[in-house]
Design a protein around this motif. Structure first.
Motif, PDB file in Angstrom:
ATOM      1  N   UNK A   1       3.705   8.878  -5.078  1.00  0.00           N
ATOM      2  CA  UNK A   1       3.229   9.900  -4.155  1.00  0.00           C
ATOM      3  C   UNK A   1       2.001  10.629  -4.674  1.00  0.00           C
TER       4      UNK A   1
ATOM      5  N   UNK B   1       6.056  -6.268  -0.726  1.00  0.00           N
ATOM      6  CA  UNK B   1       4.605  -6.254  -0.507  1.00  0.00           C
ATOM      7  C   UNK B   1       3.862  -5.913  -1.792  1.00  0.00           C
TER       8      UNK B   1
ATOM      9  N   UNK C   1       1.611  -2.244   9.820  1.00  0.00           N
ATOM     10  CA  UNK C   1       2.006  -0.834   9.727  1.00  0.00           C
ATOM     11  C   UNK C   1       0.992   0.071  10.417  1.00  0.00           C
TER      12      UNK C   1
ATOM     13  N   UNK D   1       9.231  -2.887   0.391  1.00  0.00           N
ATOM     14  CA  UNK D   1       8.074  -2.300  -0.307  1.00  0.00           C
ATOM     15  C   UNK D   1       7.849  -3.001  -1.644  1.00  0.00           C
TER      16      UNK D   1
ATOM     17  N   UNK E   1      -0.400  -4.678   5.643  1.00  0.00           N
ATOM     18  CA  UNK E   1      -0.235  -3.239   5.888  1.00  0.00           C
ATOM     19  C   UNK E   1      -1.113  -2.768   7.040  1.00  0.00           C
TER      20      UNK E   1
ATOM     21  N   UNK F   1      -2.675   8.489   3.992  1.00  0.00           N
ATOM     22  CA  UNK F   1      -1.648   8.753   2.973  1.00  0.00           C
ATOM     23  C   UNK F   1      -0.623   7.627   2.954  1.00  0.00           C
ATOM     24  N   UNK F   2      -0.265   7.154   4.125  1.00  0.00           N
ATOM     25  CA  UNK F   2       0.740   6.092   4.222  1.00  0.00           C
ATOM     26  C   UNK F   2       0.221   4.805   3.568  1.00  0.00           C
TER      27      UNK F   2
ATOM     28  N   UNK G   1       0.059   5.230  -0.181  1.00  0.00           N
ATOM     29  CA  UNK G   1       1.381   5.154  -0.811  1.00  0.00           C
ATOM     30  C   UNK G   1       1.880   3.714  -0.858  1.00  0.00           C
ATOM     31  N   UNK G   2       1.643   2.976   0.223  1.00  0.00           N
ATOM     32  CA  UNK G   2       2.091   1.581   0.255  1.00  0.00           C
ATOM     33  C   UNK G   2       1.366   0.747  -0.808  1.00  0.00           C
TER      34      UNK G   2
END
Lengths: 269, 169
Positions: free
Chosen positions: B26, B107, B123, B104, B119, B16-17, B20-21
């Motif tokens: 969402x 990127x 991340x 954000x 990412x 999910x992260x 989203x990135x």
């Protein structure tokens, strides 16, 4: 070789330092070197800052509980159920939603007010099935490729192309009669599309394609505009039944199809 | 079937992260994760038994994302694949918020190949080898893309947008 001069510091060292991926000896060497190279030291500090800020800004998403629609139980067949309670739980829940919502179309209206339901079941098989429904039910002259009067040939043809025995369910109890069927491309596999209609000319399609997980799943509901669909998985095939009818009738039809599929599966182990 | 849940479910928060990135929306991100999980469950029996489940899942998710971007750009006008590499995330408009140096937004303005490398490594804490597996490229290419991504991000932080680099002297 332990006394040899360490190899010169390069770009990969500076990247790996930021990511904490240097072994301790190399890291100490690089950090010492940065002490006398302020420009590179500032660069590493800036890279670390970007890394930290990215992680901070994105951390909250991963800390959230997993939303209901992404629970794996939606995608994975439930544990084998006893024959007596074979009707999937989601189906029972969907019925009670329709009946509970003052019945019939009032219930349908209540469901329409919840767009999340529309999205929640829309997998790729469902999207393809709804697209096929829209394309071919609109056909006046050629809605099907092989007509119902050649049903044995239709079954043989679809089974051969899909590499799986294809069942043509009898939906007479729901008022639907077979019109015929066709083969469709579905990614790198194939799908079969059967079309039925009732005495009012209302058309319904049953889309099936290979490549699903083994076992069986519950029914998933999806709606796209005026078209409703229930999808499920049974024995390595994905099924999607699609029509412009109310959910209760569509779900009954899905249940009838599923029951006939399972009767066939049980009969031929 | 329990094995699928045991191995895939722990990866959902990270999927999910990453989604989203990539998308910065969402709802669209969770749609992408849903498609990823569906694809993964359907393809489960065909995956390499000894493979890295996390890399396999991220690879599915990224490929679905790329297909989506490709469809979107085809729906617009005809562009070559080289042009696509240079097309930043369509929701990104770094010019719009030059005041706030949101990483954000930074990127999002990177070419996708650099964005994903950064990412996955910074991340998602993937090793360079694992990121190479997700992206289907050699480790050396991962390193050079990571280097370019970091360079552009430094420029972005410095100037508020990453289109024009100013060397820090």
């Amino acid at each position: 070789m332990s006394g040899a001069t360490p190899r010169p510091i390069d770009e990969d060292d500076l990247l790996a330092l930021v990511d904490g991926r240097l072994d301790p000896a190399r890291r100490a060497f690089v950090e010492k070197w940065l002490g006398s190279h302020p420009e590179e030291a500032a660069r590493v500090a800036a890279d670390r800052d970007v890394r930290r800020r990215l992680r901070e800004q994105l951390a909250s998403i991963a800390d959230e509980p997993i939303p209901e629609r992404l629970r794996l139980t939606n995608f994975i067949p439930l544990r084998p159920e006893p024959v007596a309670s074979r009707w999937p739980i989601a189906a029972a829940a969907a019925i009670s939603l329709v009946i509970g919502g003052a019945g019939g179309w009032a219930g349908h209206a209540a469901m329409q007010a919840k767009p999340i339901l529309e999205r929640s079941g829309a997998g790729s098989a469902t999207r393809d099935a709804v697209a096929a429904f829209r394309t071919f039910t609109a056909e006046v002259l050629h809605p099907v490729e092989v007509k119902a009067d050649q049903e044995p040939h239709l079954i043989q043809w679809l089974s051969k192309r899909l590499g799986q025995p294809v069942l043509v369910p009898d939906l007479g109890a729901e008022g639907f009669h077979l019109m015929g069927g066709r083969v469709l491309p579905a990614g790198n596999t194939l799908a079969a599309l059967l079309m039925y209609d009732d005495d009012q000319g209302t058309r319904l399609t049953l889309y099936s394609r290979v490549g699903a997980a083994d076992g069986r799943s519950s029914f998933r509901y999806a709606r796209e505009g005026d078209v409703a669909a229930f999808s499920w998985v049974e024995g390595g095939l994905s099924f999607v039944v699609t029509a412009r009818i109310d959910e209760a009738r569509l779900l009954r039809t899905a249940g009838t199809i599923d029951a006939q599929l399972r009767a066939r599966t049980n009969a031929t182990p | 079937m329990d094995e699928i849940a045991r191995l895939i479910e722990p990866q959902i928060p990270a999927l999910r992260r990453y989604a989203f990135a990539l998308l910065r929306d969402r709802e669209a991100a969770d749609d992408l994760v849903q498609d990823t999980l569906e694809r993964a469950v359907a393809a489960w029996s065909g995956r390499h038994r000894d493979g890295d489940v996390r890399a396999w899942l991220f690879k599915i998710e990224r490929n679905l994302f790329l297909r989506m971007v490709q469809r979107r750009s085809r729906a617009g006008r005809e562009v070559g694949s080289e042009a696509l590499e240079q097309v930043p995330d369509p929701c990104a408009d770094p010019e719009a918020d030059t005041g706030v140096k949101d990483v954000l937004a930074g990127i999002a303005a990177l070419p996708e190949e650099q964005r994903s490398v950064l990412l996955l490594i910074a991340v998602e804490d993937m090793s360079y080898a694992e990121a190479a597996e997700v992206l289907g490229i050699p480790v050396g290419t991962v390193m050079s893309r990571l280097s370019r991504a970091r360079e552009r991000m430094r420029g972005f932080i410095e100037t508020g947008r990453n289109g024009f680099l100013r060397r820090v002297k």
